[in-house]
Design a protein around this motif. Sequence first.
Motif, PDB file in Angstrom:
ATOM      1  N   ILE A  51       0.821  -1.217   0.000  1.00  0.00           N
ATOM      2  CA  ILE A  51       0.000   0.000   0.000  1.00  0.00           C
ATOM      3  C   ILE A  51       0.853   1.264   0.000  1.00  0.00           C
ATOM      4  O   ILE A  51       0.590   2.198  -0.775  1.00  0.00           O
ATOM      5  CB  ILE A  51      -0.984  -0.024   1.192  1.00  0.00           C
ATOM      6  CG1 ILE A  51      -2.011  -1.157   0.990  1.00  0.00           C
ATOM      7  CG2 ILE A  51      -1.697   1.317   1.327  1.00  0.00           C
ATOM      8  CD1 ILE A  51      -2.983  -1.320   2.161  1.00  0.00           C
ATOM      9  N   PRO A  52       1.907   1.391   0.829  1.00  0.00           N
ATOM     10  CA  PRO A  52       2.722   2.616   0.770  1.00  0.00           C
ATOM     11  C   PRO A  52       3.358   2.847  -0.605  1.00  0.00           C
ATOM     12  O   PRO A  52       3.517   3.999  -1.033  1.00  0.00           O
ATOM     13  CB  PRO A  52       3.802   2.370   1.839  1.00  0.00           C
ATOM     14  CG  PRO A  52       3.176   1.409   2.785  1.00  0.00           C
ATOM     15  CD  PRO A  52       2.323   0.511   1.937  1.00  0.00           C
ATOM     16  N   GLY A  53       3.729   1.755  -1.286  1.00  0.00           N
ATOM     17  CA  GLY A  53       4.302   1.919  -2.615  1.00  0.00           C
ATOM     18  C   GLY A  53       3.309   2.441  -3.627  1.00  0.00           C
ATOM     19  O   GLY A  53       3.696   3.026  -4.649  1.00  0.00           O
ATOM     20  N   LEU A  62       8.213   5.925   4.719  1.00  0.00           N
ATOM     21  CA  LEU A  62       7.254   4.838   4.554  1.00  0.00           C
ATOM     22  C   LEU A  62       7.613   3.927   3.377  1.00  0.00           C
ATOM     23  O   LEU A  62       7.563   2.697   3.507  1.00  0.00           O
ATOM     24  CB  LEU A  62       5.840   5.416   4.355  1.00  0.00           C
ATOM     25  CG  LEU A  62       5.171   6.031   5.592  1.00  0.00           C
ATOM     26  CD1 LEU A  62       3.799   6.561   5.232  1.00  0.00           C
ATOM     27  CD2 LEU A  62       5.067   4.981   6.704  1.00  0.00           C
ATOM     28  N   ALA A  63       7.954   4.529   2.233  1.00  0.00           N
ATOM     29  CA  ALA A  63       8.220   3.715   1.049  1.00  0.00           C
ATOM     30  C   ALA A  63       9.431   2.797   1.238  1.00  0.00           C
ATOM     31  O   ALA A  63       9.341   1.585   0.979  1.00  0.00           O
ATOM     32  CB  ALA A  63       8.406   4.623  -0.173  1.00  0.00           C
ATOM     33  N   PRO A  64      10.600   3.293   1.717  1.00  0.00           N
ATOM     34  CA  PRO A  64      11.727   2.364   1.931  1.00  0.00           C
ATOM     35  C   PRO A  64      11.430   1.316   3.009  1.00  0.00           C
ATOM     36  O   PRO A  64      11.833   0.150   2.868  1.00  0.00           O
ATOM     37  CB  PRO A  64      12.870   3.288   2.367  1.00  0.00           C
ATOM     38  CG  PRO A  64      12.491   4.636   1.866  1.00  0.00           C
ATOM     39  CD  PRO A  64      11.008   4.685   1.941  1.00  0.00           C
ATOM     40  N   ALA A  65      10.718   1.719   4.088  1.00  0.00           N
ATOM     41  CA  ALA A  65      10.392   0.752   5.141  1.00  0.00           C
ATOM     42  C   ALA A  65       9.476  -0.346   4.619  1.00  0.00           C
ATOM     43  O   ALA A  65       9.635  -1.525   4.958  1.00  0.00           O
ATOM     44  CB  ALA A  65       9.738   1.485   6.322  1.00  0.00           C
ATOM     45  N   ALA A  66       8.528   0.039   3.779  1.00  0.00           N
ATOM     46  CA  ALA A  66       7.615  -0.965   3.212  1.00  0.00           C
ATOM     47  C   ALA A  66       8.363  -1.919   2.294  1.00  0.00           C
ATOM     48  O   ALA A  66       8.103  -3.132   2.301  1.00  0.00           O
ATOM     49  CB  ALA A  66       6.488  -0.257   2.458  1.00  0.00           C
ATOM     50  N   ARG A  67       9.292  -1.412   1.518  1.00  0.00           N
ATOM     51  CA  ARG A  67      10.067  -2.295   0.632  1.00  0.00           C
ATOM     52  C   ARG A  67      10.944  -3.252   1.449  1.00  0.00           C
ATOM     53  O   ARG A  67      11.092  -4.432   1.098  1.00  0.00           O
ATOM     54  CB  ARG A  67      10.920  -1.445  -0.322  1.00  0.00           C
ATOM     55  CG  ARG A  67      10.106  -0.786  -1.421  1.00  0.00           C
ATOM     56  CD  ARG A  67      11.005  -0.187  -2.489  1.00  0.00           C
ATOM     57  NE  ARG A  67      11.711   0.995  -2.012  1.00  0.00           N
ATOM     58  CZ  ARG A  67      11.246   2.236  -2.119  1.00  0.00           C
ATOM     59  NH1 ARG A  67      10.048   2.452  -2.668  1.00  0.00           N
ATOM     60  NH2 ARG A  67      11.948   3.271  -1.682  1.00  0.00           N
ATOM     61  N   ARG A 118      22.016   2.318  -3.076  1.00  0.00           N
ATOM     62  CA  ARG A 118      22.414   1.803  -1.762  1.00  0.00           C
ATOM     63  C   ARG A 118      21.271   1.011  -1.123  1.00  0.00           C
ATOM     64  O   ARG A 118      21.487  -0.039  -0.502  1.00  0.00           O
ATOM     65  CB  ARG A 118      22.814   2.966  -0.868  1.00  0.00           C
ATOM     66  CG  ARG A 118      23.340   2.545   0.500  1.00  0.00           C
ATOM     67  CD  ARG A 118      23.804   3.760   1.298  1.00  0.00           C
ATOM     68  NE  ARG A 118      24.890   4.451   0.597  1.00  0.00           N
ATOM     69  CZ  ARG A 118      25.462   5.570   1.063  1.00  0.00           C
ATOM     70  NH1 ARG A 118      25.029   6.113   2.212  1.00  0.00           N
ATOM     71  NH2 ARG A 118      26.427   6.146   0.393  1.00  0.00           N
ATOM     72  N   GLU A 119      20.052   1.497  -1.295  1.00  0.00           N
ATOM     73  CA  GLU A 119      18.908   0.766  -0.752  1.00  0.00           C
ATOM     74  C   GLU A 119      18.767  -0.592  -1.423  1.00  0.00           C
ATOM     75  O   GLU A 119      18.428  -1.595  -0.770  1.00  0.00           O
ATOM     76  CB  GLU A 119      17.623   1.574  -0.932  1.00  0.00           C
ATOM     77  CG  GLU A 119      16.387   0.874  -0.378  1.00  0.00           C
ATOM     78  CD  GLU A 119      15.100   1.606  -0.693  1.00  0.00           C
ATOM     79  OE1 GLU A 119      14.061   0.940  -0.818  1.00  0.00           O
ATOM     80  OE2 GLU A 119      15.145   2.841  -0.830  1.00  0.00           O
ATOM     81  N   GLY A 120      19.025  -0.661  -2.719  1.00  0.00           N
ATOM     82  CA  GLY A 120      18.946  -1.947  -3.410  1.00  0.00           C
ATOM     83  C   GLY A 120      19.925  -2.959  -2.845  1.00  0.00           C
ATOM     84  O   GLY A 120      19.590  -4.146  -2.680  1.00  0.00           O
ATOM     85  N   ALA A 121      21.147  -2.486  -2.539  1.00  0.00           N
ATOM     86  CA  ALA A 121      22.130  -3.397  -1.944  1.00  0.00           C
ATOM     87  C   ALA A 121      21.674  -3.866  -0.557  1.00  0.00           C
ATOM     88  O   ALA A 121      21.838  -5.046  -0.194  1.00  0.00           O
ATOM     89  CB  ALA A 121      23.478  -2.698  -1.854  1.00  0.00           C
ATOM     90  N   VAL A 122      21.077  -2.951   0.226  1.00  0.00           N
ATOM     91  CA  VAL A 122      20.576  -3.328   1.549  1.00  0.00           C
ATOM     92  C   VAL A 122      19.448  -4.355   1.431  1.00  0.00           C
ATOM     93  O   VAL A 122      19.372  -5.334   2.197  1.00  0.00           O
ATOM     94  CB  VAL A 122      20.106  -2.080   2.316  1.00  0.00           C
ATOM     95  CG1 VAL A 122      19.394  -2.466   3.609  1.00  0.00           C
ATOM     96  CG2 VAL A 122      21.284  -1.168   2.625  1.00  0.00           C
TER      97      VAL A 122
END
Length: 564
Positions: A51-53, A62-67, A118-122
């Motif tokens: 939903i956040p996405g 919200l968007a990074p946490a949801a992912r 960087r988020e993708g690597a995480v």
Amino acid sequence: MAASPPVAPRPHPLAVAARFVMLALVALLTLIATRDPDRLWWIVVLLFLSIPGVVAPRHPVLAPAARFAEVVVVGLAASDVAAAASAVGSLGLGVGAEVILPYLAVPLTVAALQRRSREGAVLLGAAAGTLLASGAVTMTSGGPQIMQIGYLAVCAQWLILGGLGTFAADTLRRWMLVRETKPQPYAEATRLLTQLRSVARQLPGATLDPGGIAEHLLEELRAVAPADRAAVLTASGGGRLVVLAQSAMERVDWETTLDADSAIADAWASQQPATASRSQSRSHRGAEVSALVVPLVAGVRSIGLVVVESNTSLAYPAPVVAKVTSVTGPAALRLEAALLFDEVRSLATNEERQRLAREIHDGVAQELVMVGYGIDNALATLPEDAKETAEELRTLRGEVTRVITELRLSLFELRSEVDRHGGLAGAIAEYARTVGSAAGLRVHYTLDESTARLPAATEAELLRIAQEAITNARKHAGASNLWVTCEVDPPYARIEVTDDGQGMADKRPDGRYGLAIMNERAERIRGRLEIRPRNPSGTTVAVVLGASPRRDSVRDSGNALEGE
């Protein structure tokens, strides 16, 4: 008035559709693999986390946490669904995990497209850790019978695919960004021309004149290096050079080919100063000569050369060469700007002349031809007793024919250009021959053109001046003979048009505008326009460019003899 709040960015419809299609596909595969509708609660959790996405795709928290939560849930669900599928015997543990792992592509791709490398690597690291941890718990609780290496292989395979997908999405984003930000050719041309116009308005008029810059450079060099002869040469195409400016006590025929065995060719190829013990001119036969050739380099491109020569040996040691290069360095940039401006102006002028020629040919010229045909038809249908009307129509037809002839000559003038292989003299001779034939003039030629060439923009201006002089003689002089003289010895040139008509008295007021145009063109190339009467009748119009000491001395001697 209060500022309106910023509008939240909306997700792309295709991205939303792709997310829900992936959820539906994973749900269907999970149901088929486990045969247990209770296992679909993982899909419900993923639906909630998506939903956040959909609502706030660019929210910084919200968007990074949801992912991140989606990745963790997929890792946990993979081992649970794999164990359930293995328990019912439909699939092995490794293959059972494949039914939900494809959803990993959704958060990884979104992170890549939003410039979050960087988020993708995480996210990849979190997925790997969750899969290993949940798999270890499942294998321990389920006993050795479900401990399959296939699970680890499938997890590694999907993690590698997720990493490759992330890289591909990031590359696609960068490519799309370049495509979006790359200006179109005409937009880029407009931007550059606008900048050029602004710069040209801020600079003095003489600053963008290649010949003026070359002459100023020679004056600067006189203060730092001894020279009996000096010249500034620039490229003209076809592996040849043209002389922009020179200084010498006698006529100098400089080497202008770049494939000759000379210091000029060496300096041009190496972009380094070159010295020689023989002259770089084909007309000098002195014994002791020192020659220095310094290339004019702007960036990585050679735009011209400076040649200085002294009749004494060893005239250019290293300190003198250093002083010369310190002067030529800044001058190269100024000269390149002037040459580019000259080229842009010439291209724009030629394009406009061609456009006008097309419009005249397709417009008024065709309409006048139709008018002539209409007059011919009217003459053919007149009764025999309408002699007076027929005579008026014949007079009108003759006038239309005359105007059509004038238009055709104007079209020929607009389309005439100097052929880089034929030369200026050939272009002037062709124009004079065509116009003289149409006007019934006897044309006499005196053509003396050196193998060296003038700059293309200078040749174009000289051609236009000659055309205007010939046109004025044809239209207004009432002449029977036309004498055309063309002398080209770069940087010297002399174009002279003489007629035996009625002269430049008040009987020729229509030619004054043409004379003003010729004077403006002559000033543009730093030439001088000469207008004088011819004895016993007629007018001479000449444009002289540069100076030729040899020719001037011969002319002065001839004038002295006439005075005696």
